[in-house]
Motif scaffolding. Structure first.
Motif, short mmCIF file in Angstrom:
data_model
loop_
_atom_site.label_atom_id
_atom_site.label_comp_id
_atom_site.label_asym_id
_atom_site.label_seq_id
_atom_site.Cartn_x
_atom_site.Cartn_y
_atom_site.Cartn_z
N ASP A 2 9.07 4.08 10.69
CA ASP A 2 9.73 3.27 9.66
C ASP A 2 8.75 2.40 8.87
OD1 ASP A 2 9.24 1.74 11.92
OD2 ASP A 2 10.95 0.43 11.59
N GLN A 3 7.55 2.19 9.40
CA GLN A 3 6.58 1.34 8.70
C GLN A 3 5.47 2.14 8.02
OE1 GLN A 3 7.08 -1.66 8.12
NE2 GLN A 3 8.51 -2.36 9.68
N ARG A 4 5.54 3.44 8.13
CA ARG A 4 4.45 4.27 7.59
C ARG A 4 4.26 4.05 6.08
NH1 ARG A 4 1.80 8.91 9.46
NH2 ARG A 4 3.11 9.00 11.30
N GLN A 5 5.38 3.93 5.34
CA GLN A 5 5.27 3.73 3.88
C GLN A 5 4.59 2.40 3.56
OE1 GLN A 5 8.85 3.14 1.52
NE2 GLN A 5 8.09 4.50 -0.08
N HIS A 6 4.88 1.37 4.35
CA HIS A 6 4.24 0.07 4.12
C HIS A 6 2.74 0.14 4.39
CE1 HIS A 6 8.21 -2.40 4.60
NE2 HIS A 6 8.09 -1.82 3.43
N LEU A 7 2.33 0.92 5.37
CA LEU A 7 0.89 1.05 5.62
C LEU A 7 0.23 1.82 4.47
CD1 LEU A 7 -1.50 0.40 7.39
CD2 LEU A 7 -1.12 2.54 8.60
N GLU A 8 0.93 2.80 3.93
CA GLU A 8 0.37 3.55 2.81
C GLU A 8 0.12 2.65 1.61
OE1 GLU A 8 -0.99 6.57 2.57
OE2 GLU A 8 -0.66 6.48 4.74
N ILE A 9 1.07 1.76 1.28
CA ILE A 9 0.85 0.87 0.14
C ILE A 9 -0.28 -0.11 0.46
CG2 ILE A 9 2.56 -0.97 0.62
CD1 ILE A 9 3.19 -0.91 -2.42
N THR A 10 -0.43 -0.50 1.73
CA THR A 10 -1.55 -1.37 2.13
C THR A 10 -2.88 -0.67 1.86
OG1 THR A 10 -0.20 -2.40 3.86
CG2 THR A 10 -2.58 -2.60 4.08
N ARG A 11 -2.98 0.59 2.25
CA ARG A 11 -4.20 1.35 2.00
C ARG A 11 -4.46 1.50 0.50
NH1 ARG A 11 -6.64 4.58 5.51
NH2 ARG A 11 -6.72 6.29 4.01
N ASP A 12 -3.39 1.80 -0.25
CA ASP A 12 -3.53 1.95 -1.71
C ASP A 12 -4.05 0.66 -2.35
OD1 ASP A 12 -2.56 4.52 -1.49
OD2 ASP A 12 -0.54 4.04 -2.22
N LEU A 13 -3.48 -0.48 -1.92
CA LEU A 13 -3.88 -1.76 -2.50
C LEU A 13 -5.32 -2.12 -2.14
CD1 LEU A 13 -0.58 -3.79 -1.99
CD2 LEU A 13 -1.56 -3.10 -4.18
N ALA A 14 -5.73 -1.83 -0.90
CA ALA A 14 -7.11 -2.10 -0.50
C ALA A 14 -8.08 -1.26 -1.33
CB ALA A 14 -7.29 -1.81 0.99
#
Length: 344
Positions: A160-172
């Motif tokens: 359920d948190q995979r999408q949030h980690l993806e946006i974290t990686r994108d932002l970094a």
């Protein structure tokens, strides 16, 4: 495109890992414990671990201030009662490291409105009637800041948190492309598949602190007699055979899984052990296993909550440790984006 921080983490031998939990209830349930907390305890062995109570995230849901304060202490106490060692892991409150909110603002300014609009949790929660405030909308950007603040090499994630980690990686990566290598790009740490604990009144639904009725939840704070009563009342089926078959025997299968995870006994061995015996025998055995596992947890939690000053000191020490890392990150971030250093 830079993927490493300008300054490497201080403990080079042990990569850093970060995770948090919102103080949204007065007790974790057995599913939280087996799905997250047990993994956190194990990760302390190999990682420089930072575990925080996500009290700023909790503000997205209107909550009485006294209730929030109580639940914040309860959540921290449960981390420690569950085996997180504050001598080895930083245990702290998100709000005690104010840089979280500052980096969250920087992440907001890097995020396109359309990109934020596509986050599924916002759509899901507002569709279910949750208060659609701007904080809930920008929640993933604050979560990105939580992770990026600590140069976390890995983030333990459930599906359920995979999408949030993806946006974290994108932002970094976006930050590093625009401003130069500044932030570590974290990798997901896929937790070894933990058992999915289902609720007792509807064993086709996952045990959930927000969606399950009280009778369906095994709360770690429940009195022993209450836990036993809930297990003895668990929904089963009209057959009599004790076997693992989640499709047609969801309730019995759930009881077998709970027993198996807490004792380390393979389900096939349990099926043999209970061959020819009734559902009542299985429920009694599961109740004993749960009470044995939860007893020490409840005792340690009560001890911590009976001395709130000491619990607050533990959180303060964790925040001090976290703030050292956060300050170094924010110095790099402020310099990269062009904010003037404060005169001394």
């Amino acid at each position: 495109m830079g993927t490493m921080p300008a300054q490497p983490p201080t403990d080079a031998a042990r990569p850093r890992i970060l995770s948090g939990m919102q103080p949204t209830s007065d007790s974790l349930h057995l599913g939280n414990y087996l799905g997250a907390l047990v993994n956190w305890v194990g990760l302390q062995e190999d990682f420089d671990a930072y575990y925080f109570v996500a009290d700023l995230h909790a503000l997205t849901v209107p909550t009485d201030p006294e209730v929030l304060r109580r639940r914040t202490r309860v959540t921290a106490a449960q981390f420690i009662a569950g085996g997180v060692d504050p001598e080895r892991s930083a245990v702290f409150c998100q709000s005690h490291v104010t840089a979280h909110a500052e980096l969250g603002w920087v992440m907001n300014c890097l995020t396109a409105f359309g990109e934020a609009s596509r986050m599924t949790q916002f759509k899901d929660k507002t569709a279910k009637g949750q208060n659609a405030n701007v904080g809930l909308f920008t929640y993933p950007m604050l979560m990105a800041a939580d992770i990026l603040m600590y140069d976390a090499a890995y983030v333990p994630v459930g599906e359920d948190q995979r999408q949030h980690l993806e946006i974290t990686r994108d932002l970094a990566e976006r930050f590093n492309t625009r401003f130069g290598p500044t932030l570590a790009v974290p990798e997901p740490y896929i937790l070894k598949e933990s058992a999915k604990i289902m609720e007792l009144t509807d064993p086709t639904s996952k045990m959930s602190g927000t969606n399950s009725p009280d009778k369906g939840l095994l709360l770690l704070s429940d009195e022993p007699n209450r836990l036993r009563k809930k297990i003895m009342s668990a929904v089963t089926d009209t057959e009599t055979e004790i076997r693992y078959d989640p499709e047609t025997k969801a309730g019995v299968s759930n009881l077998l899984v709970i027993h198996s995870v807490l004792t380390g006994t393979p389900v096939t061995d349990l099926e043999a052990q209970f061959a020819g015996r009734g559902y009542g025998d299985l429920k009694k055995a599961v109740a004993e296993v749960v009470l044995e596992a939860v007893g020490p947890f409840r005792s340690r939690m009560a001890e911590l909550l009976d001395d709130p000053a000491e619990l607050d000191r533990i959180l303060a020490r964790g925040a001090e440790r976290a703030a050292v890392v956060a300050a170094a990150t924010m110095t790099r971030v402020r310099d990269a984006v062009g904010l003037l250093p404060a005169a001394r």
